[in-house]
Scaffold this motif. Structure first.
Motif, PDB file in Angstrom:
ATOM      1  N   PHE A   1       0.899  -1.163   0.028  1.00  0.00           N
ATOM      2  CA  PHE A   1      -0.024   0.002  -0.082  1.00  0.00           C
ATOM      3  C   PHE A   1       0.969   1.236  -0.068  1.00  0.00           C
ATOM      4  CE2 PHE A   1      -2.695   3.210   2.274  1.00  0.00           C
ATOM      5  CZ  PHE A   1      -3.827   3.361   1.487  1.00  0.00           C
TER       6      PHE A   1
ATOM      7  N   MET B   1       2.405   7.778   7.207  1.00  0.00           N
ATOM      8  CA  MET B   1       1.105   8.565   7.133  1.00  0.00           C
ATOM      9  C   MET B   1      -0.095   7.603   6.451  1.00  0.00           C
ATOM     10  SD  MET B   1       1.499  11.380   8.443  1.00  0.00           S
ATOM     11  CE  MET B   1       0.339  12.638   7.636  1.00  0.00           C
ATOM     12  N   PHE B   2       0.501   6.835   5.810  1.00  0.00           N
ATOM     13  CA  PHE B   2      -0.530   5.707   5.012  1.00  0.00           C
ATOM     14  C   PHE B   2      -0.984   4.622   5.865  1.00  0.00           C
ATOM     15  CE2 PHE B   2       1.977   7.909   1.643  1.00  0.00           C
ATOM     16  CZ  PHE B   2       1.190   8.976   1.173  1.00  0.00           C
TER      17      PHE B   2
ATOM     18  N   PHE C   1       2.000  10.203  -3.991  1.00  0.00           N
ATOM     19  CA  PHE C   1       2.674  11.186  -2.676  1.00  0.00           C
ATOM     20  C   PHE C   1       4.090  10.587  -2.657  1.00  0.00           C
ATOM     21  CE2 PHE C   1      -1.784  11.852  -1.512  1.00  0.00           C
ATOM     22  CZ  PHE C   1      -1.977  12.902  -1.326  1.00  0.00           C
TER      23      PHE C   1
ATOM     24  N   PRO D   1      -3.126   4.984   9.417  1.00  0.00           N
ATOM     25  CA  PRO D   1      -4.347   4.897   9.557  1.00  0.00           C
ATOM     26  C   PRO D   1      -5.157   3.793   8.747  1.00  0.00           C
ATOM     27  CG  PRO D   1      -3.709   7.109   8.458  1.00  0.00           C
ATOM     28  CD  PRO D   1      -2.552   5.885   8.659  1.00  0.00           C
ATOM     29  N   LEU D   2      -4.444   3.199   7.788  1.00  0.00           N
ATOM     30  CA  LEU D   2      -5.033   1.850   7.398  1.00  0.00           C
ATOM     31  C   LEU D   2      -4.986   0.746   8.421  1.00  0.00           C
ATOM     32  CD1 LEU D   2      -5.450   0.721   4.487  1.00  0.00           C
ATOM     33  CD2 LEU D   2      -3.243  -0.491   4.884  1.00  0.00           C
TER      34      LEU D   2
ATOM     35  N   LEU E   1       2.285   1.762  -3.516  1.00  0.00           N
ATOM     36  CA  LEU E   1       1.215   2.142  -4.460  1.00  0.00           C
ATOM     37  C   LEU E   1       0.926   3.638  -4.137  1.00  0.00           C
ATOM     38  CD1 LEU E   1      -1.192  -0.415  -4.441  1.00  0.00           C
ATOM     39  CD2 LEU E   1      -0.464   0.612  -6.430  1.00  0.00           C
ATOM     40  N   SER E   2       0.987   3.887  -2.894  1.00  0.00           N
ATOM     41  CA  SER E   2       0.842   5.442  -2.502  1.00  0.00           C
ATOM     42  C   SER E   2       1.988   6.329  -2.766  1.00  0.00           C
ATOM     43  CB  SER E   2       0.456   5.572  -0.906  1.00  0.00           C
ATOM     44  OG  SER E   2      -0.453   4.567  -0.578  1.00  0.00           O
TER      45      SER E   2
ATOM     46  N   VAL F   1      -7.769   1.638  -1.928  1.00  0.00           N
ATOM     47  CA  VAL F   1      -7.727   1.933  -0.451  1.00  0.00           C
ATOM     48  C   VAL F   1      -8.755   0.894   0.260  1.00  0.00           C
ATOM     49  CG1 VAL F   1      -8.509   3.563   1.422  1.00  0.00           C
ATOM     50  CG2 VAL F   1      -6.994   4.357  -0.284  1.00  0.00           C
TER      51      VAL F   1
ATOM     52  N   THR G   1       5.550  12.038   1.034  1.00  0.00           N
ATOM     53  CA  THR G   1       4.944  11.808   2.263  1.00  0.00           C
ATOM     54  C   THR G   1       5.668  10.391   3.007  1.00  0.00           C
ATOM     55  OG1 THR G   1       3.120  12.698   1.301  1.00  0.00           O
ATOM     56  CG2 THR G   1       2.631  11.623   3.316  1.00  0.00           C
TER      57      THR G   1
END
Lengths: 380, 525
Positions: free
Chosen positions: A114, A129-130, A122, A133-134, A117-118, A284, A125
C-alpha cells in the motif's frame, strides 16, 4: 442486549456473517491485490497470455472451494482449529501457528504494498502517514465485528467500486485493441502455468473461510457463494490484467504498475484527465479489507486456540506487530514483488490448499465425521 | 470518643454529612406530608396544601358556604380550569344546597360526585398527593368541612394552539396538518388516519416532577409484539426528573446512544406516523412535544420525504436520487476541494486550475484555512438566523452575504471559488429532508475537510471509511441503520432509492413488517 435485539437479530439482522457477505469480503480482498501487485508481477512473467493464467487460476480456485466445502461438510460448524485438533492432535500446532504467522506477515506485506502504491501519488510523504491510518481502521473495523466490515464493504463495492470500475473501463475501451493479445502462447505454457500458480496463491488466501465459516448464517449456501466469489475474482482479474495488455500490447511487460499506467491515459473531452487519482478509492478499499481480513482471521484463530473471551487486544497486538513488520520487509519494490510471488506461489497454496487437503484425507481414512452440529457461540 | 474535633477537614466533612442528613430528613417529611390522608378539618387541609406548595401563586382556594350553612372550599390551579364551567357546574349548585353543619358524617362527597359533576367526571381523592395531581390535570377539588377526603371534578381547560403546518416537513402536495404540543390532539390526528381497533395506544407517565404523559402507539397484527414490549420496557425503566420534549426520550431509549446520527425518526407529521405504523414500526407521542418518535428507523428513512408518496413515483425516485447526490456532495465537496487544490492539482482541468490559481494568488490562507473559516462563518450565520426574529433574519442574511461574499473576497481573505463550493454545500445540505440528519452531516463534514487537508484523497477515504464503519455499526431497535443498502436486502429496494408505485409495493419492509407481511391483497396489485 435485550431479548428483542437477540430475537430480531436472529430473524433479520444476523449477528453472524451471511454467506454472501463473506463471499463479497473475500472478493474485495482478492480484487485489491490482483488489480495492483498481482498485475505487476504476472504481466512481466506471462505477458499477452495472462488471460490463460487467469482462467487456469479460476479452475484451481474452484477446486480449492470444493476441497474446503468437503471439509466443512464433514465437520459442519467446526473451525479449522477444532478439525485439526480432532485429526492431528498436538501436531496441529505448527500448522495453525503457521496460519497465524502467514496471515499477519501478509497483512504487513499488504501495508508495505500500500505504501508503494501510495508513493506514486505522494512520493515525499512518509509511509507511516498511510500505513498507520490503514491499520487503525483495520483494528477499528475488526473490533466492531466482521459483519460491520462486511456492510461497509458492500456499500463501497456496489455503490462505489463497481460503478467506478465500469465508468473507467468504458473510458478505456476506445484505446484498447483485441488483436494485441495475439499471438497466443508465443512463449509456451511455462509462463502461463507460473502465472496460474500465482492466481492459485490468490485463491488459496480464501482458505481463511475455514476460520470464518462456523460463524456464517448458512453453511449449506456457503459453497455456492464461494464458487461465485471465485467467478467474480476471476472476472475482475481478467479485466484488470488483460486491460493493460489490450492497451499497451507487449509494452505492458515493462511497466511497474500496468493497470495504474493505463488509468493515467484516461482523458474525457479536452480538459478532463488524470482521473487516476480517483483510482485510489479502489485500492484503499481493497487493501483495507485485505488487512482487516488477515488480522481478524489471525486474531479469531488465536482467540479460539487459547480460549479467550474476545479478540480485541489480540487484534490490536497483531496490528502493531504487522505495522512493525511492514516497515522492515521489502526494502525495495523488486524485493516486495519477489516476496509476494514467493508467498503466493508456494506458501499460501501449501497452507491454504495442502493443509485442508491433508485434513480431508485424514478424515476420509479415519472415517471421521461430526454428525451433530452445534453453532459456535463466539460472535465475530 | 472524647475531646473537641479541630481538624478542618473532619469538620468540613461533618458539616457536609449533617447537611445531607438534614436534606434527607426534609425529603422524608415532604413525602410523608404528600401521602398524608386528607383530614375532616377544612382549615387544616388548606394549611397543609399551602405549606407543601409554598403557597404557590397559581393555586387558589375559594371558600364557599352552602345555603344551609355548611362550609367548604374549592382548590384549583389558575388557568387550568374553565371558570364558567366551574362556577356554573360546581359553585352555584353547591351554594344552593341546604346542607348544614349538622349533616356532617353523611356521605356528602359521594353525593357531590353523583349530582354535581355529571359532565367532566369526578373521582374521590384521599390524600394530599391525589388532590395536587388532579388539579394539575384540570380538576377542581371540593372540600367540605367536617368530611374527610375530597372529590375532584374535572372542569379542565386545555391551553393549546391550533393545528398548523409542520414547520420542518412541509409538502406542496399532500396533507398539511402537523402535530402540536397537546398529546391528546396529536393522538386524535393519528386516529383520524387509522380508524381501526388495531391501533393500540398505551399510556405511560414519565418524569418524576413533570409527570409527562407518553403514548406508545402500535398496530396490532402488524407490529412485532416483541418490539412493542421492548420499547415499553425501555420507557418504563426511565427514571428522570422531567421530560419536556420527545428528544429526552430519544436519548434515553435509543439503542446506540453515542452517535450524532439520528437512529429514530422524529416527525411533526401525523401521516408519517401513520405510515410508520403501517410499516410495522412503533410511534411515541409525548405530551408537550410537537414531534412524535417513530422507531425503528434507518438512514434511508431519513432521506425520505412525506412528499415522495404524494406525487408520481418516478418524480419521487428522481428527487430521491437528487437527495443522495446532495448528501454525498455536502459531505465530501469541501474536503475534495481542499485535497484537489492542495495535493492533486493534476486532476483539475487546466483552464479551471489557472482560474483558481489566479483567484487564490492573493489569499494569505491555505485552502484548508479558507474552507474552515468560511464553513464556520456560514454555520454561525445559519445558527444565528435560526434564533433571530423574522424581521432581523433578513437583515442578518444580507449582512452575512455582504460580509462573507463581497467584503471577504475584496479584502483578499478568501477566494471566490471557495464561496461557490461552500455556498453550494450549504444549499445542498438543505435538500436532506431530515433536520437532525442535516445537523449530523454538517458536523461530519469537518473531519472530511481535515482528512483532505492532511492526506488528500487518501485522508478523505480514511475518514469516509471510518464514518461508514460507525454508521454500519449502528442499529435502531435491532434493525441495521444502513439497511437495506447494507446489509443488502433486495426485497426492500422497492422503497429505497427507487420508490416503486403502490401497485408494486405489495409487502411491508422486511426489516419491520414482520407479523403481517402483506400490504395489499391480490386485486389491488
Amino acid at each position: 442486549m435485550s431479548t428483542l435485539i437477540a430475537k430480531r437479530a436472529k430473524h433479520r439482522v444476523p449477528l453472524k456473517i451471511g454467506h454472501w457477505e463473506l463471499a463479497f469480503l473475500l472478493t474485495t480482498m482478492a480484487a485489491g491485490q490482483e488489480s495492483t501487485v498481482f498485475n505487476s508481477i504476472m504481466t512481466p512473467i506471462v505477458g499477452r497470455d495472462i488471460w490463460l493464467s487467469v482462467l487456469l487460476g479460476m479452475g484451481l480456485g474452484a477446486l480449492a472451494v470444493v476441497i474446503w466445502s468437503a471439509l466443512m461438510a464433514r465437520f459442519p460448524r467446526e473451525g479449522i482449529e477444532t478439525i485439526a485438533a480432532q485429526l492431528l492432535g498436538p501436531l496441529r500446532w505448527p500448522f495453525l501457528v503457521a496460519f497465524v504467522v502467514l496471515m499477519t506477515v501478509y497483512a504487513a506485506i499488504a501495508g508495505r504494498t500500500f505504501t508503494s502504491l501510495s508513493a506514486i501519488i505522494f512520493p515525499t510523504t512518509p509511509p507511516p502517514m498511510f500505513v498507520v491510518p490503514l491499520f487503525a481502521l483495520a483494528v477499528y473495523g475488526g473490533i466492531l465485528g466482521i459483519q460491520v466490515v462486511a456492510r461497509v464493504n458492500q456499500l463501497l463495492l456496489f455503490y462505489v467500486d463497481v460503478p467506478a470500475g465500469m465508468i473507467l473501463s468504458m473510458l478505456l475501451m476506445g484505446q484498447q485493441r483485441m488483436q494485441r493479445i495475439l499471438p497466443i502462447l508465443a512463449h509456451g505454457w511455462v509462463p502461463v502455468v507460473s502465472g496460474g500458480l500465482m492466481m492459485m496463491g490468490l485463491y488459496s488466501q480464501l482458505a481463511m473461510v475455514l476460520i470464518f465459516a462456523p460463524a456464517t448464517v448458512s453453511l449449506q449456501k456457503l459453497k455456492g457463494a464461494l464458487l461465485a466469489a471465485v467467478g467474480m475474482i476471476g472476472l475482475m482479474a481478467m479485466g484488470h490484467n488483460v486491460g493493460p495488455v489490450l492497451q499497451f500490447g507487449a509494452l505492458a511487460k515493462q511497466l511497474a504498475w500496468p493497470s495504474f499506467a493505463q488509468l493515467r491515459l484516461i482523458q474525457v473531452g479536452r480538459d478532463i484527465q488524470r482521473l487516476d487519482v480517483f483510482a485510489v478509492v479502489l485500492w484503499v478499499h481493497g487493501y483495507w479489507i485485505l488487512v482487516v481480513m488477515n488480522l481478524k482471521a489471525s486474531s479469531l484463530l488465536l482467540k479460539r486456540l487459547f480460549h479467550f473471551d474476545q479478540d480485541h487486544w489480540i487484534l490490536a497486538g497483531l496490528a502493531i506487530a504487522a505495522y512493525g513488520l511492514s516497515t522492515v520487509v521489502a526494502a525495495t519494490q523488486d524485493v516486495l514483488f519477489r516476496e509476494v510471488q514467493l508467498l503466493n506461489q508456494w506458501i499460501f497454496p501449501s497452507l491454504g490448499l495442502g493443509f485442508p487437503l491433508l485434513l480431508l484425507g485424514l478424515a476420509a481414512i479415519r472415517g471421521s465425521r461430526r454428525k451433530h452440529q452445534s453453532a459456535r457461540a463466539d460472535n465475530i | 470518643m472524647t475531646g473537641i474535633v479541630t481538624d478542618p477537614d473532619v469538620l468540613r466533612d461533618l458539616r457536609i454529612r449533617s447537611a445531607n442528613l438534614i436534606d434527607e430528613i426534609e425529603e422524608v417529611l415532604f413525602r410523608n406530608q404528600l401521602s398524608r390522608p386528607l383530614s375532616a378539618n377544612l382549615t387544616n387541609n388548606m394549611a397543609v396544601i399551602q405549606g407543601l406548595t409554598h403557597q404557590a401563586a397559581d393555586l387558589q382556594f375559594t371558600k364557599f358556604a352552602c345555603r344551609g350553612g355548611l362550609q367548604g372550599a374549592i382548590l384549583f390551579a389558575i388557568d387550568f380550569v374553565n371558570y364558567e364551567l366551574m362556577v356554573a357546574g360546581i359553585v352555584e349548585p353547591l351554594t344552593g344546597l341546604n346542607w348544614t353543619q349538622a349533616e356532617v358524617g353523611r356521605p356528602l362527597l359521594e353525593q357531590v360526585a353523583k349530582t354535581i359533576a355529571p359532565v367532566g367526571g369526578a373521582e374521590a381523592v384521599d390524600n394530599v398527593k391525589g388532590a395536587l395531581d388532579s388539579i394539575w390535570s384540570g380538576g377542581a377539588v371540593v372540600f367540605l368541612d367536617g368530611t374527610s377526603g375530597a372529590v375532584s371534578i374535572n372542569v379542565g381547560k386545555i391551553n393549546k394552539r391550533s393545528i398548523t403546518r409542520p414547520v420542518s416537513e412541509q409538502v406542496v402536495m399532500g396533507p398539511h396538518a402537523g402535530f402540536i404540543e397537546d398529546g391528546m390532539t396529536n393522538l386524535s390526528l393519528v386516529r383520524q388516519r387509522l380508524k381501526t381497533p388495531r391501533l393500540w395506544i398505551d399510556r405511560m407517565q414519565v418524569g418524576r416532577h413533570t409527570r409527562t404523559a407518553v403514548y406508545l402507539l402500535s398496530l396490532y397484527g402488524v407490529t412485532d409484539g416483541a418490539l412493542v414490549d421492548e420499547v415499553k420496557s425501555r420507557l418504563c425503566q426511565i427514571n428522570i426528573d422531567g421530560v419536556l420534549d420527545s428528544n429526552y426520550l430519544v436519548e434515553l431509549v435509543k439503542s446506540d446512544r453515542w452517535t450524532i446520527f439520528p437512529t429514530v425518526l422524529r416527525t411533526e407529521r401525523p401521516d408519517r406516523v401513520a405510515a410508520g405504523l403501517l410499516e410495522g414500526r412503533v410511534a411515541i407521542i409525548v405530551d408537550g412535544s410537537p414531534l412524535a418518535i417513530v422507531a425503528p428507523a434507518t438512514l434511508p428513512m431519513m432521506m425520505t420525504s412525506a412528499a415522495d408518496y404524494y406525487q408520481n413515483w418516478m418524480v419521487a425516485t428522481f428527487l430521491r436520487i437528487v437527495r443522495y447526490i446532495a448528501l454525498t456532495a455536502s459531505l465530501l465537496t469541501p474536503g475534495l476541494y481542499v485535497a484537489l487544490t492542495t495535493y492533486h492539482q493534476e486532476a483539475i482541468p487546466t483552464p479551471l486550475l489557472i482560474t483558481m490559481a489566479a483567484a487564490r494568488s492573493d489569499v494569505p490562507l491555505p485552502a484548508v484555512g479558507e474552507v474552515l473559516l468560511l464553513m464556520v462563518l456560514f454555520d454561525i450565520i445559519r445558527e444565528a438566523g435560526a434564533r433571530v426574529p423574522t424581521g432581523i433574519g433578513s437583515a442578518l442574511t444580507i449582512g452575512g452575504t455582504l460580509v462573507v461574499g463581497q467584503a471577504a473576497v475584496r479584502a483578499g481573505i478568501i477566494s471566490s471559488p471557495i464561496i461557490i463550493v461552500v455556498a453550494g454545500i450549504v444549499i445542498a445540505v438543505l435538500a436532506i429532508p431530515n433536520p437532525e440528519l442535516v445537523q449530523a452531516v454538517r458536523f461530519a463534514t469537518y473531519p472530511v475537510i481535515l482528512g483532505g487537508a492532511i492526506l488528500g484523497v487518501y485522508g478523505i477515504l480514511f475518514v469516509t471509511i471510518g464514518l461508514a464503519l460507525h454508521l454500519a455499526s449502528l442499529e435502531s431497535f435491532g434493525v441495521a441503520y444502513l439497511s437495506p443498502a447494507a446489509p443488502i436486502r433486495p426485497t426492500d429496494f422497492k422503497d429505497f432509492i427507487i420508490r416503486l408505485p403502490w401497485f408494486r409495493q405489495t409487502t411491508r419492509p422486511a426489516q419491520t413488517g414482520y407479523t403481517d407481511v402483506m400490504r395489499q391483497g391480490p386485486r389491488s396489485s
